[in-house]
Design an enzyme around this catalytic site. Structure first.
Site, PDB file in Angstrom:
ATOM      1  N   HIS A   1       0.800  -1.230   0.000  1.00  0.00           N
ATOM      2  CA  HIS A   1       0.000   0.000   0.000  1.00  0.00           C
ATOM      3  C   HIS A   1       0.839   1.289   0.000  1.00  0.00           C
ATOM      4  O   HIS A   1       0.795   2.084  -0.943  1.00  0.00           O
ATOM      5  CB  HIS A   1      -0.910   0.018   1.230  1.00  0.00           C
ATOM      6  CG  HIS A   1      -1.764  -1.191   1.397  1.00  0.00           C
ATOM      7  ND1 HIS A   1      -2.890  -1.413   0.647  1.00  0.00           N
ATOM      8  CD2 HIS A   1      -1.671  -2.247   2.238  1.00  0.00           C
ATOM      9  CE1 HIS A   1      -3.464  -2.542   1.018  1.00  0.00           C
ATOM     10  NE2 HIS A   1      -2.738  -3.070   1.980  1.00  0.00           N
TER      11      HIS A   1
HETATM   12  C1  BDR Z   1      -2.924   0.741   5.350  1.00  0.00           C
HETATM   13  O1  BDR Z   1      -3.155   0.163   6.629  1.00  0.00           O
HETATM   14  C2  BDR Z   1      -1.926  -0.177   7.220  1.00  0.00           C
HETATM   15  O2  BDR Z   1      -2.009  -1.434   7.817  1.00  0.00           O
HETATM   16  C3  BDR Z   1      -0.887  -0.117   6.148  1.00  0.00           C
HETATM   17  O3  BDR Z   1       0.364   0.291   6.680  1.00  0.00           O
HETATM   18  C4  BDR Z   1      -1.434   0.900   5.192  1.00  0.00           C
HETATM   19  O4  BDR Z   1      -1.071   2.211   5.572  1.00  0.00           O
HETATM   20  C5  BDR Z   1      -3.572  -0.161   4.310  1.00  0.00           C
HETATM   21  O5  BDR Z   1      -4.959  -0.278   4.522  1.00  0.00           O
END
Ligand code: BDR
Ligand code: CA
Length: 325
Positions: A255
């Site tokens: 992500h």
């Molecule tokens: C987001 O949630 C976190 O767990 C990850 O680091 C990312 O920023 C993805 O949904």
């Protein structure tokens, strides 16, 4: 809403874009930070402001420093910020990131100290001291620090160049509830404040990051760098069976680095300006991002939403960046 140019130029010379990374490392946060630190000609990282999210604040501040030290960048200030969302109990994500937030990766405890400033004070002071429109906030976590800064010092909103945030979803719906993405769900009130503040906002939602899958081949490319950073990146991003299964067995989404990818190579992405509102009332849909894709509400656009990515191009960029560290 006016967006500033994605890369800066002064007298024909390219100048590094100043960014503050607001973060909760977090295995994907770690890779985003590494990519930013590897991109010194394009990005100047003014500091890492940490917040509670994937793991509690004590661990996110620890991990941010471990990553800076891995990159040989003890000079980057790391600040502790808010230790809980504005109006809700903290929800964490150890099931994704491990008990320590970095999947137990073999990195020593940090020796660089935490900067003594509070992250919110750092955000306010840095934005006030810099020329207006020259500092971009890259938000990889619940938006508690940013919203607290905007509440406390509304004058800084107009000074922000852009807020590039990983969060929310359009067609991809949710990853932590059926309709909500983690960063927005953890502190929906903060997300609402940030989205309604009036600063330019660029959203990197799940719709994009679910196309940025770490396949076995892409993971192997990190390991094949044969550097310490490459080994750590491979360990941090190795897809778990559970994550991969959600994506047809192809791999797990990466992500947060997509935000830095956008800053470095916007041509790899497709974007659209739309109105985005956050659900803050209903427990059933708490933190859902309601994106008016077809302009049916008549509400003015308040965000540039990325919706597509050239994933091969992005992973080439990321791997080449990691190779420089
Ligand atoms: C987001 O949630 C976190 O767990 C990850 O680091 C990312 O920023 C993805 O949904
Ligand atoms: Ca994160």
């Amino acid at each position: 809403m006016a967006h500033h140019a994605v890369s800066g130029r002064a007298e024909g010379r390219r100048v590094a874009r100043k960014i503050i990374i607001d973060t909760d490392p977090g295995q994907d946060d770690a890779l985003a930070i590494l990519l930013a630190l590897a991109s010194g000609e394009a990005l100047e990282v003014l500091g890492l402001t940490c917040v509670a999210g994937n793991v509690p604040l004590g661990l996110t501040t620890r991990n941010a420093r471990r990553i800076c030290e891995l990159a040989g960048r003890r000079d980057v200030p790391v600040m502790a910020g808010c230790d809980r969302p504005m109006g809700r109990d903290l929800v964490t994500a150890e099931h994704v990131h491990g008990e320590d937030g970095l999947r137990g990766v073999d990195l020593p405890a940090p020796t660089m100290p935490l900067d003594s400033r509070h992250a919110v004070d750092f955000l306010i002071e840095t934005l006030r001291e810099a020329a207006p429109g020259t500092v971009t906030l890259v938000a990889l976590a619940p938006l508690t620090n940013l919203a607290t800064a905007f509440r406390r010092a509304p004058d800084i909103v107009a000074r922000v160049a852009d807020i590039v945030l990983m969060g929310g979803a359009h067609r991809a719906l949710g990853n932590v509830t059926p309709v909500a993405e983690f960063n927005i769900h953890v502190d929906p009130q903060a997300a609402d404040i940030v989205l309604c503040a009036g600063a330019p906002v660029t959203i990197v939602p799940l719709d994009v990051t679910h196309k940025a899958l770490v396949t076995p081949a892409r993971n192997a490319a990190f390991a094949a760098l044969r550097t310490r950073v490459g080994q750590v990146a491979a360990a941090l991003s190795r897809p778990t069976g559970r994550e991969s299964a959600r994506h047809g067995g192809l791999g797990a989404p990466l992500h947060d680095p997509c935000t830095i990818g956008w800053l470095l190579a916007p041509d790899l992405f497709a974007a659209r300006e739309v109105n985005v509102m956050v659900e803050t009332g209903s427990e059933l849909t708490m933190g859902m991002t309601v994106m008016d894709w077809w302009g049916v509400t008549g509400r003015a656009a308040n965000a540039r939403v990325l919706h597509d990515i050239d994933a091969d191009g992005f992973f080439d960029l990321l791997t080449a960046g990691l190779a420089r560290l």
